[in-house]
Design a protein around this motif. Structure first.
Motif, PDB file in Angstrom:
ATOM      1  N   ARG A 174       6.377  -8.709  -3.624  1.00 30.67           N
ATOM      2  CA  ARG A 174       5.594  -9.147  -2.489  1.00 30.67           C
ATOM      3  C   ARG A 174       5.592  -7.831  -1.366  1.00 30.67           C
ATOM      4  O   ARG A 174       4.593  -7.907  -0.790  1.00 30.67           O
ATOM      5  N   TRP A 175       6.798  -7.085  -1.116  1.00 37.30           N
ATOM      6  CA  TRP A 175       6.785  -6.219  -0.325  1.00 37.30           C
ATOM      7  C   TRP A 175       5.788  -4.910  -0.584  1.00 37.30           C
ATOM      8  O   TRP A 175       5.144  -4.393   0.228  1.00 37.30           O
ATOM      9  N   MET A 176       5.728  -4.734  -1.936  1.00 37.89           N
ATOM     10  CA  MET A 176       4.760  -3.678  -2.317  1.00 37.89           C
ATOM     11  C   MET A 176       3.277  -4.117  -1.986  1.00 37.89           C
ATOM     12  O   MET A 176       2.403  -3.153  -1.889  1.00 37.89           O
ATOM     13  N   ARG A 177       2.865  -5.408  -2.032  1.00 37.03           N
ATOM     14  CA  ARG A 177       1.633  -5.736  -2.027  1.00 37.03           C
ATOM     15  C   ARG A 177       1.383  -5.554  -0.428  1.00 37.03           C
ATOM     16  O   ARG A 177       0.309  -5.239   0.159  1.00 37.03           O
ATOM     17  N   GLU A 178       2.241  -5.704   0.393  1.00 38.79           N
ATOM     18  CA  GLU A 178       2.161  -5.455   1.821  1.00 38.79           C
ATOM     19  C   GLU A 178       2.053  -4.170   2.215  1.00 38.79           C
ATOM     20  O   GLU A 178       1.284  -3.794   3.033  1.00 38.79           O
ATOM     21  N   LEU A 179       2.832  -3.305   1.696  1.00 38.55           N
ATOM     22  CA  LEU A 179       2.793  -1.910   1.662  1.00 38.55           C
ATOM     23  C   LEU A 179       1.290  -1.469   1.360  1.00 38.55           C
ATOM     24  O   LEU A 179       0.917  -0.545   1.855  1.00 38.55           O
ATOM     25  N   ASP A 180       0.795  -1.891   0.260  1.00 38.56           N
ATOM     26  CA  ASP A 180      -0.752  -1.694  -0.372  1.00 38.56           C
ATOM     27  C   ASP A 180      -1.711  -1.773   0.852  1.00 38.56           C
ATOM     28  O   ASP A 180      -2.358  -0.818   0.979  1.00 38.56           O
ATOM     29  N   ALA A 181      -1.573  -2.803   1.815  1.00 41.10           N
ATOM     30  CA  ALA A 181      -2.290  -2.994   3.131  1.00 41.10           C
ATOM     31  C   ALA A 181      -2.026  -1.884   4.163  1.00 41.10           C
ATOM     32  O   ALA A 181      -2.955  -1.496   4.549  1.00 41.10           O
ATOM     33  N   LEU A 182      -0.640  -1.421   4.260  1.00 38.40           N
ATOM     34  CA  LEU A 182      -0.362  -0.441   4.993  1.00 38.40           C
ATOM     35  C   LEU A 182      -0.894   0.873   4.795  1.00 38.40           C
ATOM     36  O   LEU A 182      -0.889   1.745   5.674  1.00 38.40           O
ATOM     37  N   HIS A 183      -0.625   1.336   3.558  1.00 36.51           N
ATOM     38  CA  HIS A 183      -0.907   2.540   2.922  1.00 36.51           C
ATOM     39  C   HIS A 183      -2.028   2.642   1.756  1.00 36.51           C
ATOM     40  O   HIS A 183      -1.753   2.511   0.803  1.00 36.51           O
ATOM     41  N   PRO A 184      -3.234   1.997   2.323  1.00 40.56           N
ATOM     42  CA  PRO A 184      -4.478   2.047   0.978  1.00 40.56           C
ATOM     43  C   PRO A 184      -4.539   3.187   0.402  1.00 40.56           C
ATOM     44  O   PRO A 184      -4.472   4.443   0.712  1.00 40.56           O
ATOM     45  N   GLY A 185      -5.241   2.899  -0.944  1.00 41.86           N
ATOM     46  CA  GLY A 185      -5.607   4.278  -1.640  1.00 41.86           C
ATOM     47  C   GLY A 185      -4.434   4.445  -2.727  1.00 41.86           C
ATOM     48  O   GLY A 185      -4.914   5.242  -3.752  1.00 41.86           O
ATOM     49  N   TYR A 186      -3.301   4.134  -2.646  1.00 43.15           N
ATOM     50  CA  TYR A 186      -2.318   4.470  -3.788  1.00 43.15           C
ATOM     51  C   TYR A 186      -2.279   3.379  -4.745  1.00 43.15           C
ATOM     52  O   TYR A 186      -1.850   3.524  -5.944  1.00 43.15           O
ATOM     53  N   GLY A 187      -2.692   2.158  -4.385  1.00 38.30           N
ATOM     54  CA  GLY A 187      -2.749   1.264  -5.491  1.00 38.30           C
ATOM     55  C   GLY A 187      -1.284   0.550  -5.582  1.00 38.30           C
ATOM     56  O   GLY A 187      -1.084  -0.111  -6.754  1.00 38.30           O
ATOM     57  N   PHE A 188      -0.476   0.332  -4.679  1.00 40.70           N
ATOM     58  CA  PHE A 188       0.707   0.018  -4.490  1.00 40.70           C
ATOM     59  C   PHE A 188       0.813  -1.605  -4.975  1.00 40.70           C
ATOM     60  O   PHE A 188       1.729  -2.071  -5.578  1.00 40.70           O
ATOM     61  N   ALA A 189      -0.114  -2.611  -4.741  1.00 40.23           N
ATOM     62  CA  ALA A 189      -0.400  -3.910  -5.202  1.00 40.23           C
ATOM     63  C   ALA A 189      -0.397  -3.941  -6.484  1.00 40.23           C
ATOM     64  O   ALA A 189       0.034  -4.892  -7.447  1.00 40.23           O
ATOM     65  N   VAL A 190      -0.960  -3.088  -7.305  1.00 36.51           N
ATOM     66  CA  VAL A 190      -1.127  -2.808  -8.760  1.00 36.51           C
ATOM     67  C   VAL A 190       0.149  -2.309  -9.542  1.00 36.51           C
ATOM     68  O   VAL A 190       0.825  -3.234 -10.415  1.00 36.51           O
ATOM     69  N   HIS A 191       0.411  -1.252  -9.354  1.00 38.55           N
ATOM     70  CA  HIS A 191       1.469  -0.517 -10.085  1.00 38.55           C
ATOM     71  C   HIS A 191       2.882  -0.878  -9.230  1.00 38.55           C
ATOM     72  O   HIS A 191       3.916  -0.441 -10.080  1.00 38.55           O
ATOM     73  N   LYS A 192       3.102  -1.271  -8.041  1.00 37.47           N
ATOM     74  CA  LYS A 192       4.300  -1.572  -7.520  1.00 37.47           C
ATOM     75  C   LYS A 192       5.040  -0.343  -7.341  1.00 37.47           C
ATOM     76  O   LYS A 192       6.322  -0.308  -7.163  1.00 37.47           O
ATOM     77  N   GLY A 193       4.518   0.842  -7.282  1.00 38.94           N
ATOM     78  CA  GLY A 193       5.299   2.025  -7.035  1.00 38.94           C
ATOM     79  C   GLY A 193       5.705   2.749  -8.347  1.00 38.94           C
ATOM     80  O   GLY A 193       6.448   3.949  -7.978  1.00 38.94           O
ATOM     81  N   TYR A 194       5.589   2.093  -9.394  1.00 39.64           N
ATOM     82  CA  TYR A 194       5.925   2.981 -10.741  1.00 39.64           C
ATOM     83  C   TYR A 194       5.291   4.087 -10.888  1.00 39.64           C
ATOM     84  O   TYR A 194       3.948   4.264 -10.550  1.00 39.64           O
TER      85      TYR A 194
ATOM     86  N   PRO B  57       0.026   6.691 -14.580  1.00 35.97           N
ATOM     87  CA  PRO B  57      -1.256   7.590 -14.382  1.00 35.97           C
ATOM     88  C   PRO B  57      -1.909   7.621 -13.174  1.00 35.97           C
ATOM     89  O   PRO B  57      -2.278   8.482 -12.443  1.00 35.97           O
ATOM     90  N   GLU B  58      -2.342   6.152 -12.775  1.00 34.03           N
ATOM     91  CA  GLU B  58      -3.271   5.976 -11.500  1.00 34.03           C
ATOM     92  C   GLU B  58      -2.477   6.440 -10.233  1.00 34.03           C
ATOM     93  O   GLU B  58      -2.897   7.002  -9.236  1.00 34.03           O
ATOM     94  N   HIS B  59      -1.338   5.946 -10.399  1.00 36.81           N
ATOM     95  CA  HIS B  59      -0.501   6.418  -8.954  1.00 36.81           C
ATOM     96  C   HIS B  59       0.010   7.871  -8.823  1.00 36.81           C
ATOM     97  O   HIS B  59      -0.139   8.301  -7.762  1.00 36.81           O
ATOM     98  N   LEU B  60       0.126   8.385 -10.032  1.00 35.48           N
ATOM     99  CA  LEU B  60       0.648   9.948  -9.871  1.00 35.48           C
ATOM    100  C   LEU B  60      -0.901  10.761  -9.549  1.00 35.48           C
ATOM    101  O   LEU B  60      -0.800  11.612  -8.803  1.00 35.48           O
ATOM    102  N   GLU B  61      -1.988  10.103  -9.898  1.00 34.60           N
ATOM    103  CA  GLU B  61      -3.249  10.622  -9.583  1.00 34.60           C
ATOM    104  C   GLU B  61      -3.515  10.602  -7.963  1.00 34.60           C
ATOM    105  O   GLU B  61      -3.677  11.622  -7.226  1.00 34.60           O
ATOM    106  N   ASN B  62      -3.359   9.397  -7.516  1.00 36.54           N
ATOM    107  CA  ASN B  62      -3.531   8.938  -6.299  1.00 36.54           C
ATOM    108  C   ASN B  62      -2.444   9.774  -5.147  1.00 36.54           C
ATOM    109  O   ASN B  62      -2.735  10.215  -4.375  1.00 36.54           O
TER     110      ASN B  62
END
Length: 195
Positions: free
Chosen positions: A140-160, A163-168
């Motif tokens: 839930r917190w990572m979905r909120e962070l996704d809105a605060l920090h767009p572009g990283y995909g936190f809502a999808v990968h939750k910070g793990y 490959p998408e997260h590393l590229e972003n």
């Protein structure tokens, strides 16, 4: 004397590059059992979402602690997790008479006797419940962070470190929620990636 208030303790989010580690402690009520508990990693997101409100409603006590990325960087991930576990157990009301902690290490400073259980999240219902509360709270917190920090995909990968997260991360550089002590984030900082 039979122990009555046994707290299960578990965490979610030790491995991600961003966001907090979430720790939960739960004392289940033997008079109000919850069917379908399991290791949060083995349950679907929908199943965890159904179980989480039941656990909060039926448990004798529960508490979730989020230990920030900054504190993880300051302490290291193991110490930050153990500190979060101690905080969660201390916050239980009514208090725990005994704690069962998932893993092979006990946090220092617990307010009650405790036992470490390797793979406890697959063996002990109170630990299963704690693992579900920790995972749901962190997601839930990572979905909120996704809105605060767009572009990283936190809502999808939750910070793990997907490959998408590393590229972003390479493209955008670290944000304030990235764990600077973790190698991929540190490498971006050393390379002078924006952020």
């Amino acid at each position: 004397m039979t122990l009555r208030r046994i707290a299960g303790v578990d965490e979610a989010g030790r491995g991600p590059l961003a966001g907090p580690v979430a720790v939960a402690a739960v004392i289940l009520d033997p008079a109000r059992p919850i069917a379908g508990l399991g290791d949060s990693k083995a349950l679907s997101e929908a199943r965890r979402g159904m179980l989480e409100p039941l656990i909060r409603e039926r448990a004798l006590a529960w508490h979730v602690v989020l230990v920030s990325a900054a504190e993880i960087d300051r302490l290291n991930i193991l110490r930050a997790t153990l500190e979060g576990m101690a905080r969660a157990v201390h916050a239980l009301a009514p208090s725990a008479e005994h704690a069962l902690v998932d893993g092979n290490r006990l946090p220092p400073g617990l307010p009650c006797p405790a036992e470490a259980l390797v793979k406890g999240d697959a063996r002990e219902p109170a630990i299963m419940a704690a693992s579900i509360l920790a995972k749901v709270a962190r997601d839930r917190w990572m979905r909120e962070l996704d809105a605060l920090h767009p572009g990283y995909g936190f809502a999808v990968h939750k910070g793990y470190p997907t490959p998408e997260h590393l590229e972003n991360l390479r493209r955008l550089g670290p944000c304030s929620e990235h764990r600077r002590s973790f190698a991929p984030v540190r490498a971006c900082l050393e390379a002078g990636t924006p952020g």
